[in-house]
Design a protein around this motif. Sequence first.
Motif, PDB file in Angstrom:
ATOM      1  N   ALA A 148       0.831  -1.212   0.000  1.00 51.40           N
ATOM      2  CA  ALA A 148       0.000   0.000   0.000  1.00 51.40           C
ATOM      3  C   ALA A 148       0.863   1.258   0.000  1.00 51.40           C
ATOM      4  O   ALA A 148       0.630   2.187  -0.780  1.00 51.40           O
ATOM      5  CB  ALA A 148      -0.938  -0.005   1.202  1.00 51.40           C
ATOM      6  N   VAL A 149       1.864   1.294   0.855  1.00 43.17           N
ATOM      7  CA  VAL A 149       2.714   2.483   0.949  1.00 43.17           C
ATOM      8  C   VAL A 149       3.582   2.641  -0.293  1.00 43.17           C
ATOM      9  O   VAL A 149       3.811   3.763  -0.758  1.00 43.17           O
ATOM     10  CB  VAL A 149       3.561   2.454   2.239  1.00 43.17           C
ATOM     11  CG1 VAL A 149       4.592   3.566   2.251  1.00 43.17           C
ATOM     12  CG2 VAL A 149       2.650   2.549   3.452  1.00 43.17           C
ATOM     13  N   ALA A 150       4.029   1.538  -0.874  1.00 44.62           N
ATOM     14  CA  ALA A 150       4.823   1.622  -2.102  1.00 44.62           C
ATOM     15  C   ALA A 150       4.045   2.349  -3.191  1.00 44.62           C
ATOM     16  O   ALA A 150       4.604   3.182  -3.914  1.00 44.62           O
ATOM     17  CB  ALA A 150       5.225   0.226  -2.572  1.00 44.62           C
ATOM     18  N   PHE A 151       2.743   2.074  -3.277  1.00 45.64           N
ATOM     19  CA  PHE A 151       1.928   2.723  -4.305  1.00 45.64           C
ATOM     20  C   PHE A 151       1.422   4.090  -3.859  1.00 45.64           C
ATOM     21  O   PHE A 151       1.434   5.042  -4.639  1.00 45.64           O
ATOM     22  CB  PHE A 151       0.775   1.807  -4.733  1.00 45.64           C
ATOM     23  CG  PHE A 151       1.234   0.720  -5.656  1.00 45.64           C
ATOM     24  CD1 PHE A 151       1.310   0.937  -7.021  1.00 45.64           C
ATOM     25  CD2 PHE A 151       1.620  -0.514  -5.164  1.00 45.64           C
ATOM     26  CE1 PHE A 151       1.765  -0.051  -7.883  1.00 45.64           C
ATOM     27  CE2 PHE A 151       2.073  -1.514  -6.007  1.00 45.64           C
ATOM     28  CZ  PHE A 151       2.149  -1.286  -7.375  1.00 45.64           C
ATOM     29  N   LEU A 152       0.997   4.220  -2.609  1.00 44.49           N
ATOM     30  CA  LEU A 152       0.495   5.518  -2.131  1.00 44.49           C
ATOM     31  C   LEU A 152       1.575   6.597  -2.181  1.00 44.49           C
ATOM     32  O   LEU A 152       1.293   7.746  -2.515  1.00 44.49           O
ATOM     33  CB  LEU A 152      -0.044   5.398  -0.705  1.00 44.49           C
ATOM     34  CG  LEU A 152      -1.355   4.641  -0.535  1.00 44.49           C
ATOM     35  CD1 LEU A 152      -1.653   4.420   0.942  1.00 44.49           C
ATOM     36  CD2 LEU A 152      -2.491   5.390  -1.210  1.00 44.49           C
ATOM     37  N   SER A 153       2.786   6.232  -1.866  1.00 44.32           N
ATOM     38  CA  SER A 153       3.868   7.225  -1.837  1.00 44.32           C
ATOM     39  C   SER A 153       4.236   7.732  -3.228  1.00 44.32           C
ATOM     40  O   SER A 153       4.902   8.761  -3.356  1.00 44.32           O
ATOM     41  CB  SER A 153       5.105   6.650  -1.144  1.00 44.32           C
ATOM     42  OG  SER A 153       5.656   5.577  -1.888  1.00 44.32           O
ATOM     43  N   ARG A 154       3.790   7.065  -4.269  1.00 43.61           N
ATOM     44  CA  ARG A 154       4.042   7.554  -5.633  1.00 43.61           C
ATOM     45  C   ARG A 154       3.302   8.867  -5.875  1.00 43.61           C
ATOM     46  O   ARG A 154       3.666   9.633  -6.756  1.00 43.61           O
ATOM     47  CB  ARG A 154       3.594   6.552  -6.706  1.00 43.61           C
ATOM     48  CG  ARG A 154       4.261   5.200  -6.688  1.00 43.61           C
ATOM     49  CD  ARG A 154       5.768   5.265  -6.771  1.00 43.61           C
ATOM     50  NE  ARG A 154       6.317   5.042  -5.430  1.00 43.61           N
ATOM     51  CZ  ARG A 154       7.567   5.241  -5.063  1.00 43.61           C
ATOM     52  NH1 ARG A 154       8.441   5.680  -5.916  1.00 43.61           N
ATOM     53  NH2 ARG A 154       7.954   5.021  -3.835  1.00 43.61           N
ATOM     54  N   GLU A 155       2.278   9.140  -5.073  1.00 40.85           N
ATOM     55  CA  GLU A 155       1.475  10.354  -5.262  1.00 40.85           C
ATOM     56  C   GLU A 155       2.284  11.629  -5.043  1.00 40.85           C
ATOM     57  O   GLU A 155       1.990  12.647  -5.633  1.00 40.85           O
ATOM     58  CB  GLU A 155       0.253  10.333  -4.347  1.00 40.85           C
ATOM     59  CG  GLU A 155      -0.774   9.284  -4.727  1.00 40.85           C
ATOM     60  CD  GLU A 155      -1.296   9.467  -6.136  1.00 40.85           C
ATOM     61  OE1 GLU A 155      -1.657  10.612  -6.508  1.00 40.85           O
ATOM     62  OE2 GLU A 155      -1.351   8.475  -6.881  1.00 40.85           O
TER      63      GLU A 155
END
Length: 195
Positions: A148-155
């Motif tokens: 989740a954080v790997a993808f959320l942090s792309r924001e």
Amino acid sequence: MPKITSLACALFLFAGLATPQTRDPAEFQPMTQGERFHHFVAGTFSLESIIRSAAGAGILQWSDTPAEWGQGAEGYARRFGNSYAQHIMRQTISYGAADLLHEDNRYVPSGQTGTGARLKYAVASSFLARKDDGTRRISISRLGAYAAVAFLSREWQPHSTNGAQNAATNFETTLGTEVGFNIAREFFPRFFPRH
């Protein structure tokens, strides 16, 4: 590096780690709600978390990733803030999910002898969590938080690092770091005290 980590994950899953493991160190006791919250706070704001974030920021600074953040103190500060923000998010998501799923992601020393057995246990502990009865199963809360954080942090990432490939690399790097720290916890417990 990402292909190696993916291969290692697949090998451990196919080696039988997806099935419940009943070998339980005698010292394991399920956490109370108070202990769970204390573990969350201690893990989120510990010296280890700051050192991990600082080291991660240093590696990103050295590789100039993302390049848009530049070098110097300002670039390092952005990378450190990014690294620590991801750590806080992972801890928070993992805490909530582990509570709901009755998973205990603490590292409990193996109590085994022999380098091979201890190494296997330490690596497996990066993928597994204990349930209330002491059995170990795939840690949905930990692995889910990492993803989740790997993808959320792309924001908040600059254009050069905001794609799915970079998220996958982030996930694998985080998991690889956890494997390394669990090996250190097993073999050098004096330097990695339990919360």
